[in-house]
Design a protein around this motif. Structure first.
Motif, PDB file in Angstrom:
ATOM      1  N   GLU A 135       0.848  -1.194   0.000  1.00 30.58           N
ATOM      2  CA  GLU A 135       0.000   0.000   0.000  1.00 30.58           C
ATOM      3  C   GLU A 135       0.890   1.253   0.000  1.00 30.58           C
ATOM      4  OE1 GLU A 135      -3.294   0.202  -0.144  1.00 30.58           O
ATOM      5  OE2 GLU A 135      -3.540  -1.975  -0.232  1.00 30.58           O
ATOM      6  N   PRO A 136       0.417   2.366  -0.578  1.00 33.07           N
ATOM      7  CA  PRO A 136       1.230   3.593  -0.573  1.00 33.07           C
ATOM      8  C   PRO A 136       1.627   3.991   0.843  1.00 33.07           C
ATOM      9  CG  PRO A 136      -0.612   3.830  -2.071  1.00 33.07           C
ATOM     10  CD  PRO A 136      -0.840   2.541  -1.330  1.00 33.07           C
ATOM     11  N   GLN A 137       2.873   4.408   0.990  1.00 34.97           N
ATOM     12  CA  GLN A 137       3.369   4.817   2.303  1.00 34.97           C
ATOM     13  C   GLN A 137       3.509   6.333   2.386  1.00 34.97           C
ATOM     14  OE1 GLN A 137       6.582   1.457   2.846  1.00 34.97           O
ATOM     15  NE2 GLN A 137       5.639   2.001   4.797  1.00 34.97           N
ATOM     16  N   PHE A 138       3.648   6.808   3.610  1.00 35.40           N
ATOM     17  CA  PHE A 138       3.721   8.255   3.823  1.00 35.40           C
ATOM     18  C   PHE A 138       4.504   8.528   5.104  1.00 35.40           C
ATOM     19  CE2 PHE A 138      -0.207   6.479   5.458  1.00 35.40           C
ATOM     20  CZ  PHE A 138      -0.231   6.901   6.775  1.00 35.40           C
ATOM     21  N   LYS A 139       4.930   9.764   5.246  1.00 31.84           N
ATOM     22  CA  LYS A 139       5.677  10.167   6.427  1.00 31.84           C
ATOM     23  C   LYS A 139       4.778  10.098   7.653  1.00 31.84           C
ATOM     24  CE  LYS A 139       8.193  14.156   8.320  1.00 31.84           C
ATOM     25  NZ  LYS A 139       9.480  13.492   8.574  1.00 31.84           N
ATOM     26  N   GLN A 140       5.324   9.556   8.754  1.00 32.60           N
ATOM     27  CA  GLN A 140       4.601   9.506  10.022  1.00 32.60           C
ATOM     28  C   GLN A 140       5.643   9.758  11.121  1.00 32.60           C
ATOM     29  OE1 GLN A 140       2.508   5.808  11.648  1.00 32.60           O
ATOM     30  NE2 GLN A 140       0.830   6.916  10.682  1.00 32.60           N
ATOM     31  N   ASP A 141       5.936  11.006  11.343  1.00 35.88           N
ATOM     32  CA  ASP A 141       7.099  11.402  12.123  1.00 35.88           C
ATOM     33  C   ASP A 141       6.778  12.644  12.953  1.00 35.88           C
ATOM     34  OD1 ASP A 141       9.661  11.858  13.049  1.00 35.88           O
ATOM     35  OD2 ASP A 141      10.482  12.456  11.112  1.00 35.88           O
ATOM     36  N   PRO A 142       5.965  12.500  14.007  1.00 32.51           N
ATOM     37  CA  PRO A 142       5.519  13.682  14.768  1.00 32.51           C
ATOM     38  C   PRO A 142       6.640  14.410  15.489  1.00 32.51           C
ATOM     39  CG  PRO A 142       4.950  11.673  15.929  1.00 32.51           C
ATOM     40  CD  PRO A 142       5.429  11.254  14.573  1.00 32.51           C
ATOM     41  N   PHE A 143       7.757  13.755  15.704  1.00 34.72           N
ATOM     42  CA  PHE A 143       8.871  14.398  16.398  1.00 34.72           C
ATOM     43  C   PHE A 143       9.844  15.087  15.434  1.00 34.72           C
ATOM     44  CE2 PHE A 143       7.368  11.223  19.378  1.00 34.72           C
ATOM     45  CZ  PHE A 143       7.335  11.939  20.567  1.00 34.72           C
ATOM     46  N   ASN A 144       9.525  15.071  14.138  1.00 37.92           N
ATOM     47  CA  ASN A 144      10.417  15.659  13.133  1.00 37.92           C
ATOM     48  C   ASN A 144      11.841  15.122  13.253  1.00 37.92           C
ATOM     49  OD1 ASN A 144       8.472  17.238  11.841  1.00 37.92           O
ATOM     50  ND2 ASN A 144       8.746  18.924  13.278  1.00 37.92           N
ATOM     51  N   VAL A 145      11.931  13.817  13.394  1.00 36.48           N
ATOM     52  CA  VAL A 145      13.239  13.181  13.444  1.00 36.48           C
ATOM     53  C   VAL A 145      13.995  13.442  12.145  1.00 36.48           C
ATOM     54  CG1 VAL A 145      14.446  10.978  13.587  1.00 36.48           C
ATOM     55  CG2 VAL A 145      12.433  11.403  15.030  1.00 36.48           C
ATOM     56  N   PHE A 146      13.297  13.276  11.032  1.00 39.11           N
ATOM     57  CA  PHE A 146      13.918  13.444   9.727  1.00 39.11           C
ATOM     58  C   PHE A 146      13.439  14.712   9.049  1.00 39.11           C
ATOM     59  CE2 PHE A 146      13.660   8.652   9.995  1.00 39.11           C
ATOM     60  CZ  PHE A 146      14.996   8.489  10.321  1.00 39.11           C
ATOM     61  N   MET A 147      14.353  15.306   8.286  1.00 40.66           N
ATOM     62  CA  MET A 147      13.995  16.461   7.478  1.00 40.66           C
ATOM     63  C   MET A 147      13.970  16.075   6.000  1.00 40.66           C
ATOM     64  SD  MET A 147      15.996  19.469   9.553  1.00 40.66           S
ATOM     65  CE  MET A 147      15.136  20.806   8.752  1.00 40.66           C
ATOM     66  N   HIS A 148      15.114  15.656   5.480  1.00 36.36           N
ATOM     67  CA  HIS A 148      15.158  15.165   4.101  1.00 36.36           C
ATOM     68  C   HIS A 148      16.246  14.093   4.008  1.00 36.36           C
ATOM     69  CE1 HIS A 148      13.662  19.408   3.448  1.00 36.36           C
ATOM     70  NE2 HIS A 148      12.682  18.687   2.962  1.00 36.36           N
ATOM     71  N   PRO A 149      15.971  12.877   4.442  1.00 33.87           N
ATOM     72  CA  PRO A 149      16.981  11.814   4.351  1.00 33.87           C
ATOM     73  C   PRO A 149      17.430  11.593   2.914  1.00 33.87           C
ATOM     74  CG  PRO A 149      15.147  11.135   5.734  1.00 33.87           C
ATOM     75  CD  PRO A 149      14.725  12.402   5.062  1.00 33.87           C
TER      76      PRO A 149
END
Length: 345
Positions: free
Chosen positions: A302-316
């Motif tokens: 299934e299509p995936q999406f960002k799920q990162d409420p702590f903003n761990v990543f910006m632009h890996p």
């Protein structure tokens, strides 16, 4: 530096009862340590790893990382005050070199022991540069005029290389240029080319996949198409690994694990985006640190999406896995942040 919500502040947002209920890829460890990922691949975020004095050792875009035979982690950035930063695994700076790679983008390590070398793709210089581990230039690959499809150097913007360790052949992908794959011998002589914009939509990365020892293949990114494409070593198409929703960067392999960084997904804008995608030996996604849980329906992801409420990543932009299965994540367009370390739990 990256900034994170702490656990208490997160619970204040919207009166959430439990983060884990709504975000199955997020849990907590001791002292409110943030743990991300799914199934068998979960990781503790080690904030502050590798952070240096930016006045002395600045970074701009942290593009890619490799490890040498001594266990040193070699980071490529397009900051010309120190293009290459060399860390130990604790995050201590060991060495720096390089000030002539304004478009430093792709970094590959080849050879063995004392004969190891680096291949640097520079999108501004329109070259691939082979160096030793101290930065001495060994040779350069200029724009492939001999293919007949490149009319001038600026059409060639190489983004990644791969080395076939069996014979030393070098593969170059031109992800920001005309999107061809070029195969060279150990001296930089062109053997063949294939692809182009009808075959790839940003062929950003490449690797020789030797997990099947009897039948090694080549994996090539087609980022806009959200996939990796598999080829024979002489360029014949075999199959596609579909990663819907994921603008995947270069493929990386450690043992039986295939993984890569995604700087954004099709369902979001280009602000603080991206996650890591981890696949098993059967090319099935098993964990997406920083992203949604991988779910397969009738055999299709299934299509995936960002799920990162702590903003761990910006632009890996890349992911490297060490011998302890820890992952290091260089990022581009991320306010000049240093790489993030994810510690396997």
């Amino acid at each position: 530096m990256n900034h994170y919500l702490n656990r208490r502040d997160f619970f204040k947002l919207g009166g959430l009862a439990t983060a884990a209920t709504l975000l199955p890829g997020l849990t907590y460890g001791k002292n409110d340590e943030i743990i991300i990922g799914h199934n068998t691949h979960k990781y503790r975020i080690r904030k502050g790893w590798g952070v240096l004095d930016a006045a002395q050792n600045p970074v701009n875009d942290c593009h890619e990382m490799v490890e040498d035979a001594k266990g040193r982690l070699i980071l490529l950035t397009n900051e010309t005050r120190n293009n290459v930063l060399i860390y130990d695994k604790s995050g201590k700076l060991l060495d720096t070199w390089g000030n002539s790679y304004p478009g430093g983008h792709g970094l590959t390590i080849g050879g063995e022991g004392a004969d190891q070398f680096l291949l640097i793709c520079d999108t501004d210089r329109h070259q691939v540069i082979k160096t030793d581990l101290k930065g001495k230039v060994l040779f350069k690959i200029d724009y492939p005029k001999e293919t007949g499809v490149y009319d001038y150097p600026t059409q060639f913007k190489p983004t990644e290389t791969a080395v076939n360790h069996a014979n030393g052949d070098i593969y170059v992908v031109d992800g920001y240029g005309l999107n061809y794959v070029m195969q060279y011998d150990t001296k930089g002589k062109l053997i063949r080319h294939w692809g182009g914009k009808d075959e790839f939509k940003c062929n950003h990365g490449v690797i020789v996949d030797t997990r099947n020892k009897q039948k090694p293949t080549l994996l090539v990114t087609s980022r806009v198409e959200n996939c990796w494409k598999r080829y024979t070593l002489d360029g014949k198409y075999i199959s596609t690994i579909a990663l819907p929703g994921t603008f995947i960067c270069r493929p990386v392999i450690k043992g039986e694990t295939l993984f890569g960084a995604a700087f954004r997904s099709t369902t979001e804008g280009n602000v603080n985006s991206g996650y890591i995608t981890i696949l098993d030996k059967n090319d099935k996604v098993v964990s997406t640190p920083g992203g949604s849980e991988p779910i397969y329906t009738n055999g299709k992801l299934e299509p995936q999406f960002k799920q990162d409420p702590f903003n761990v990543f910006m632009h890996p932009h890349d992911a490297y896995m060490d011998s302890d299965d820890n992952i290091y994540v260089p990022q581009w367009s991320s306010k000049k942040t240093y790489p993030i370390k994810l510690e396997r739990v």
